[in-house]
Motif scaffolding. Structure first.
Motif, PDB file in Angstrom:
ATOM      1  N   GLU A   1       4.902   7.428   7.703  1.00  0.00           N
ATOM      2  CA  GLU A   1       3.523   6.989   7.917  1.00  0.00           C
ATOM      3  C   GLU A   1       2.979   6.252   6.707  1.00  0.00           C
ATOM      4  N   LYS A   2       3.512   6.552   5.531  1.00  0.00           N
ATOM      5  CA  LYS A   2       3.036   5.922   4.305  1.00  0.00           C
ATOM      6  C   LYS A   2       4.123   5.988   3.244  1.00  0.00           C
ATOM      7  N   LEU A   3       4.232   4.924   2.440  1.00  0.00           N
ATOM      8  CA  LEU A   3       5.181   4.890   1.343  1.00  0.00           C
ATOM      9  C   LEU A   3       4.438   5.017   0.017  1.00  0.00           C
ATOM     10  N   VAL A   4       5.025   5.767  -0.921  1.00  0.00           N
ATOM     11  CA  VAL A   4       4.387   5.995  -2.219  1.00  0.00           C
ATOM     12  C   VAL A   4       5.373   5.683  -3.339  1.00  0.00           C
ATOM     13  N   ALA A   5       4.836   5.400  -4.520  1.00  0.00           N
ATOM     14  CA  ALA A   5       5.673   5.063  -5.670  1.00  0.00           C
ATOM     15  C   ALA A   5       6.448   6.274  -6.179  1.00  0.00           C
ATOM     16  N   VAL A   6       7.707   6.035  -6.546  1.00  0.00           N
ATOM     17  CA  VAL A   6       8.537   7.073  -7.170  1.00  0.00           C
ATOM     18  C   VAL A   6       9.303   6.425  -8.319  1.00  0.00           C
ATOM     19  N   GLU A   7      10.016   7.230  -9.069  1.00  0.00           N
ATOM     20  CA  GLU A   7      10.893   6.716 -10.122  1.00  0.00           C
ATOM     21  C   GLU A   7      12.181   7.522 -10.104  1.00  0.00           C
ATOM     22  N   ASN A   8      13.138   7.101 -10.881  1.00  0.00           N
ATOM     23  CA  ASN A   8      14.445   7.772 -10.866  1.00  0.00           C
ATOM     24  C   ASN A   8      14.348   9.265 -11.157  1.00  0.00           C
ATOM     25  N   SER A   9      13.457   9.629 -12.072  1.00  0.00           N
ATOM     26  CA  SER A   9      13.328  11.040 -12.461  1.00  0.00           C
ATOM     27  C   SER A   9      12.812  11.925 -11.330  1.00  0.00           C
ATOM     28  N   THR A  10      12.212  11.316 -10.301  1.00  0.00           N
ATOM     29  CA  THR A  10      11.736  12.085  -9.146  1.00  0.00           C
ATOM     30  C   THR A  10      12.887  12.862  -8.513  1.00  0.00           C
ATOM     31  N   PHE A  11      14.099  12.344  -8.680  1.00  0.00           N
ATOM     32  CA  PHE A  11      15.264  12.916  -8.002  1.00  0.00           C
ATOM     33  C   PHE A  11      16.219  13.628  -8.958  1.00  0.00           C
ATOM     34  N   ASP A  12      15.705  14.014 -10.117  1.00  0.00           N
ATOM     35  CA  ASP A  12      16.522  14.761 -11.081  1.00  0.00           C
ATOM     36  C   ASP A  12      17.005  16.091 -10.506  1.00  0.00           C
TER      37      ASP A  12
ATOM     38  N   LEU B   1       7.937  -6.265  -5.031  1.00  0.00           N
ATOM     39  CA  LEU B   1       8.571  -5.599  -3.896  1.00  0.00           C
ATOM     40  C   LEU B   1       8.012  -4.190  -3.726  1.00  0.00           C
ATOM     41  N   GLN B   2       7.903  -3.470  -4.827  1.00  0.00           N
ATOM     42  CA  GLN B   2       7.355  -2.113  -4.783  1.00  0.00           C
ATOM     43  C   GLN B   2       5.923  -2.127  -4.247  1.00  0.00           C
ATOM     44  N   THR B   3       5.123  -3.054  -4.729  1.00  0.00           N
ATOM     45  CA  THR B   3       3.733  -3.152  -4.272  1.00  0.00           C
ATOM     46  C   THR B   3       3.658  -3.460  -2.784  1.00  0.00           C
ATOM     47  N   ALA B   4       4.514  -4.373  -2.322  1.00  0.00           N
ATOM     48  CA  ALA B   4       4.527  -4.728  -0.899  1.00  0.00           C
ATOM     49  C   ALA B   4       4.862  -3.521  -0.030  1.00  0.00           C
ATOM     50  N   LEU B   5       5.765  -2.688  -0.509  1.00  0.00           N
ATOM     51  CA  LEU B   5       6.152  -1.499   0.261  1.00  0.00           C
ATOM     52  C   LEU B   5       5.061  -0.429   0.223  1.00  0.00           C
ATOM     53  N   ILE B   6       4.456  -0.235  -0.941  1.00  0.00           N
ATOM     54  CA  ILE B   6       3.388   0.758  -1.058  1.00  0.00           C
ATOM     55  C   ILE B   6       2.192   0.379  -0.189  1.00  0.00           C
ATOM     56  N   GLU B   7       1.907  -0.917  -0.128  1.00  0.00           N
ATOM     57  CA  GLU B   7       0.748  -1.390   0.631  1.00  0.00           C
ATOM     58  C   GLU B   7       1.071  -1.657   2.092  1.00  0.00           C
ATOM     59  N   CYS B   8       2.287  -1.363   2.509  1.00  0.00           N
ATOM     60  CA  CYS B   8       2.704  -1.643   3.889  1.00  0.00           C
ATOM     61  C   CYS B   8       1.857  -0.862   4.899  1.00  0.00           C
ATOM     62  N   ASP B   9       1.245  -1.603   5.806  1.00  0.00           N
ATOM     63  CA  ASP B   9       0.514  -0.969   6.910  1.00  0.00           C
ATOM     64  C   ASP B   9       1.016  -1.517   8.245  1.00  0.00           C
ATOM     65  N   ASP B  10       2.223  -2.081   8.201  1.00  0.00           N
ATOM     66  CA  ASP B  10       2.862  -2.623   9.394  1.00  0.00           C
ATOM     67  C   ASP B  10       3.457  -1.461  10.197  1.00  0.00           C
ATOM     68  N   ASP B  11       2.899  -1.219  11.357  1.00  0.00           N
ATOM     69  CA  ASP B  11       3.316  -0.062  12.167  1.00  0.00           C
ATOM     70  C   ASP B  11       4.800  -0.092  12.520  1.00  0.00           C
ATOM     71  N   ALA B  12       5.313  -1.276  12.853  1.00  0.00           N
ATOM     72  CA  ALA B  12       6.718  -1.381  13.259  1.00  0.00           C
ATOM     73  C   ALA B  12       7.652  -1.087  12.090  1.00  0.00           C
ATOM     74  N   ALA B  13       7.299  -1.607  10.908  1.00  0.00           N
ATOM     75  CA  ALA B  13       8.140  -1.381   9.724  1.00  0.00           C
ATOM     76  C   ALA B  13       8.139   0.088   9.332  1.00  0.00           C
ATOM     77  N   LEU B  14       6.975   0.720   9.343  1.00  0.00           N
ATOM     78  CA  LEU B  14       6.885   2.136   8.987  1.00  0.00           C
ATOM     79  C   LEU B  14       7.601   3.003  10.019  1.00  0.00           C
TER      80      LEU B  14
ATOM     81  N   ALA C   1       9.162   6.073  -1.784  1.00  0.00           N
ATOM     82  CA  ALA C   1       9.644   7.095  -0.856  1.00  0.00           C
ATOM     83  C   ALA C   1       8.541   7.303   0.166  1.00  0.00           C
ATOM     84  N   GLY C   2       8.894   7.923   1.277  1.00  0.00           N
ATOM     85  CA  GLY C   2       7.853   8.296   2.215  1.00  0.00           C
ATOM     86  C   GLY C   2       7.024   9.406   1.581  1.00  0.00           C
ATOM     87  N   GLU C   3       5.762   9.428   1.884  1.00  0.00           N
ATOM     88  CA  GLU C   3       4.901  10.466   1.310  1.00  0.00           C
ATOM     89  C   GLU C   3       5.462  11.851   1.619  1.00  0.00           C
TER      90      GLU C   3
END
Length: 300
Positions: free
Chosen positions: A276-287, A257-270, A115-117
């Motif tokens: 500005e930054k993507l962080v790891a989440v899990e299904n329970s984050t959205f309970d 895939l998750q690692t590639a997204l978390i480490e993304c520093d591509d300005d156009a993609a973000l 998710a986005g930070e």
């Protein structure tokens, strides 16, 4: 004779095992085939006519980082995004909190991966046309009950479900009971802003990012359209992966895939994701979102 039969059986078993190994290797090679394509989509929360151009940088980034073919598939509405994911037509999606829950409920093994930070502390704005005389307040604006109100999409987390949750929490009534005039659904956050800015609807709810971007770009005139209340925060947007990805590209691919997204520093993609930054989440984050969804029902 017994020994000969045993040898034959052993030889047959060896051939069967060799055949099985070859088949397994072929299946693995097929899964890792350069012809395999990761198809992803996104809920059309803004300008539904420009999705391909908007999200192409995300496809380009993932293709480069993972060494695979990636294709963006546009969706005409929120429901279509979920249907495409459930049907396997897309294997990765940028969902809102609600659509993410809906998709994961329909596909066993689906995972929210990033998710986005800022998405972990998202919020909605209730906005009003200045002709109403309403101004910003720390208290929920009960006066909107007698005004012409619009949501965004009915399946939008920040444009409908969470605003409804706060309406119900503050008034003790469902929207059908609370509003004295029939409320509407604009379909997207930018459309809600446009309608309230023009005075077509007197008040509405949308995500805070769209309003702030509209003010910055001049699409929203603060002399005509103002924030009258902001909600408490909640978790919202997320990227959800279909379990079939590990079959298509090999075991452990979703983790890559998750690692590639978390480490993304591509300005156009973000920028395409508006983050500005993507962080790891899990299904329970959205309970919390899932719990609210059980209470909100516009069919009653």
């Amino acid at each position: 004779m017994k020994t000969i039969i045993s040898s034959a059986l052993l030889g047959g078993a060896a051939l069967t095992l060799l055949s099985s190994c070859n088949k397994s290797t072929e299946e693995t090679d097929a899964a890792m085939s350069p012809n395999a394509v990761l198809r992803f989509s996104a809920i059309p929360d803004e300008d539904t006519t420009a999705q391909d151009a908007r999200f192409q940088p995300v496809a380009d980034y993932l293709a480069k980082e993972l060494g695979i073919q990636v294709e963006f598939v546009a969706s005409p509405n929120y429901g279509a995004s979920v249907q495409k994911f459930a049907g396997g037509d897309i294997q990765l999606a940028w969902f809102g909190g609600v659509t993410g829950v809906q998709a994961r409920q329909q596909v066993e093994g689906a995972k929210a991966i990033v998710a986005g930070e800022a998405d972990l502390a998202f919020k909605s704005y209730f906005i009003a046309n200045t002709s109403t005389g309403l101004t910003r307040s720390e208290e929920f604006p009960i006066a909107i009950k007698d005004l012409k109100f619009t949501y965004g999409s009915q399946n939008s987390t920040s444009g409908c479900i969470m605003p409804t949750h706060f309406i119900m929490e503050s008034s003790g009534q469902t929207p059908q009971e609370f509003f004295t005039q029939e409320f509407g659904f604009s379909g997207s956050h930018d459309k809600t802003a446009e309608l309230v800015n023009a005075g077509t609807f007197q008040v509405g709810a949308l995500n805070f990012k769209t309003y702030e971007k509209g003010i910055a770009s001049g699409a929203i005139d603060e002399a005509k359209c103002v924030v009258i209340w902001e909600t408490p925060t909640y978790a919202d947007y997320n990227m959800t992966a279909h379990p079939i990805l590990d079959e298509q590209f090999g075991e452990g691919f979703i983790d890559k895939l998750q690692t590639a997204l978390i480490e993304c520093d591509d300005d156009a993609a973000l920028a395409a994701l508006g983050r500005e930054k993507l962080v790891a989440v899990e299904n329970s984050t959205f309970d919390g979102i899932a719990s609210v969804m059980e209470k909100v029902d516009f069919k009653k």
